[in-house]
Design an enzyme around this catalytic site. Structure first.
Site, PDB file in Angstrom:
ATOM      1  N   HIS A 174       0.829  -1.202   0.000  1.00 42.20           N
ATOM      2  CA  HIS A 174       0.000   0.000   0.000  1.00 42.20           C
ATOM      3  C   HIS A 174       0.864   1.253   0.000  1.00 42.20           C
ATOM      4  O   HIS A 174       0.991   1.966   1.006  1.00 42.20           O
ATOM      5  CB  HIS A 174      -0.961  -0.017   1.190  1.00 42.20           C
ATOM      6  N   GLU A 232      -5.715  -8.057   3.682  1.00 40.31           N
ATOM      7  CA  GLU A 232      -5.069  -9.065   4.525  1.00 40.31           C
ATOM      8  C   GLU A 232      -6.101  -9.898   5.270  1.00 40.31           C
ATOM      9  O   GLU A 232      -6.003 -11.136   5.328  1.00 40.31           O
ATOM     10  CB  GLU A 232      -4.126  -8.402   5.530  1.00 40.31           C
ATOM     11  N   CYS A 259       2.558  -8.374  13.828  1.00 39.24           N
ATOM     12  CA  CYS A 259       3.925  -8.676  13.417  1.00 39.24           C
ATOM     13  C   CYS A 259       4.930  -7.784  14.152  1.00 39.24           C
ATOM     14  O   CYS A 259       4.617  -6.650  14.541  1.00 39.24           O
ATOM     15  CB  CYS A 259       4.088  -8.551  11.905  1.00 39.24           C
TER      16      CYS A 259
END
Length: 326
Positions: A72, A159, A226
């Site tokens: 993105h 996602e 993450c």
């Protein structure tokens, strides 16, 4: 003017060092120095960089279509097009693909999406971030253990669509307002994962409250935010305590970049989200003593450098104008 070398430090697998010039410029408040500081962790993570490197490989020779937005970031998308890479918005545009080779984006995709491409005769290259794929594996494991799958994240984000794409039933929640969905589902044993770009404090608070619900018996929670995302959020949180203005660089549709902006807003400091250096306004920097710069995990280093250089230029110009007026 104090001159030195500033290194961007990445705490995850990939270490990228960007030799930026770091300035402390005389400010517009008497003898105070205006500082320009970069967050200790910022910019492209290893998953994004690997995806970009793969898509830019000369082996494709103008014969590659990316199914979705690889990352993105508008500058990356433009670079891909200039490199001969074709783009289609998503799997629903499969009939528009003109190349034999296609690529899954860094955000990942459901196995059924990959199978659909294979069955249509395409050669599929997978640029999915391994940390995103860990979420896919984790939620399937929770389902195997008998838990009803719940994802904390944005239901319309690519996602999240990939995470739930192979599940028969699931819930996506993003706030306490979504708890009614849990009650309505009738499922009392929940297996919860998170979109990788969520804020840790928000996720932990939601999970803690879900555990107290009288219509929930058991919660198996795996924190799948993450590490690069967490590192960047932690770094901007620390830097926000030191600055009176933060510039947040990244695509307007970048989830993790929006979260960095949100951290700044929560800290009560002025912050501006931009995609490129030409969106900077001189007025933002007037009477500022310390300016911080951060960037999302899909923001390339050259974009960060351009913004950094432009801010230093603005600082020098305002300093010169102040000196002439005094």
């Amino acid at each position: 003017m104090v001159l030195g070398i500033f290194y961007l430090k990445y705490r995850n697998s990939l270490l990228l060092y960007i030799p930026n010039i770091f300035y402390s410029c005389t400010s517009f408040k008497g003898n105070t120095l205006m500082k320009v500081s970069l967050a200790s962790a910022m910019g492209t993570c290893f998953g994004v960089q690997d995806a970009i490197n793969l898509a830019m490989s000369p082996e494709f020779n103008n014969e590659l279509t990316i199914v979705g937005q690889l990352v993105h970031n508008p500058q990356v998308s433009q670079s891909l097009k200039q490199n001969g890479v074709s783009l289609v918005p998503g799997i629903e545009d499969i009939n528009k693909i003109q190349t034999k080779k296609v690529m899954i984006t860094a955000h990942g995709a459901a196995e059924k999406t990959k199978k659909q491409l294979h069955d249509a005769g395409f050669i599929v290259y997978d640029a999915s971030c391994p940390l995103v794929m860990r979420v896919h594996q984790t939620i399937k494991s929770l389902v195997t253990k008998g838990y009803f799958p719940v994802v904390i994240g944005q239901k319309d984000h690519v996602e999240v669509k990939g995470i739930v794409g192979d599940l028969d039933d699931y819930l996506v929640i993003n706030s306490e307002e979504d708890f009614t969905k849990i009650k309505a589902s009738g499922n009392r044993n929940l297996g919860i994962v998170t979109q990788t770009t969520q804020q840790r404090d928000k996720v932990e608070a939601l999970v803690a409250k879900i555990r107290t619900l009288d219509y929930v018996d058991d919660v198996a929670f795996v924190n799948t935010i993450c590490q690069p995302t967490h590192d960047r959020q932690l770094a901007v949180h620390e830097l926000a305590d030191q600055v009176d203005l933060m510039i947040v660089i990244g695509g307007y549709n970048s989830s993790n970049t929006k979260k960095l902006l949100h951290v700044c807003k929560e800290k009560g400091i002025e912050a501006h989200h931009i995609e490129s250096f030409d969106q900077l306004s001189d007025d933002w920097f007037i009477n500022k003593e310390h300016v911080g710069i951060t960037a999302g995990t899909s923001t390339p280093e050259n974009v960060i450098n351009e913004v950094h250089t432009k801010i230093l230029k603005i600082a020098r110009e305002i300093e010169d104008q102040t000196s002439l007026a005094s």
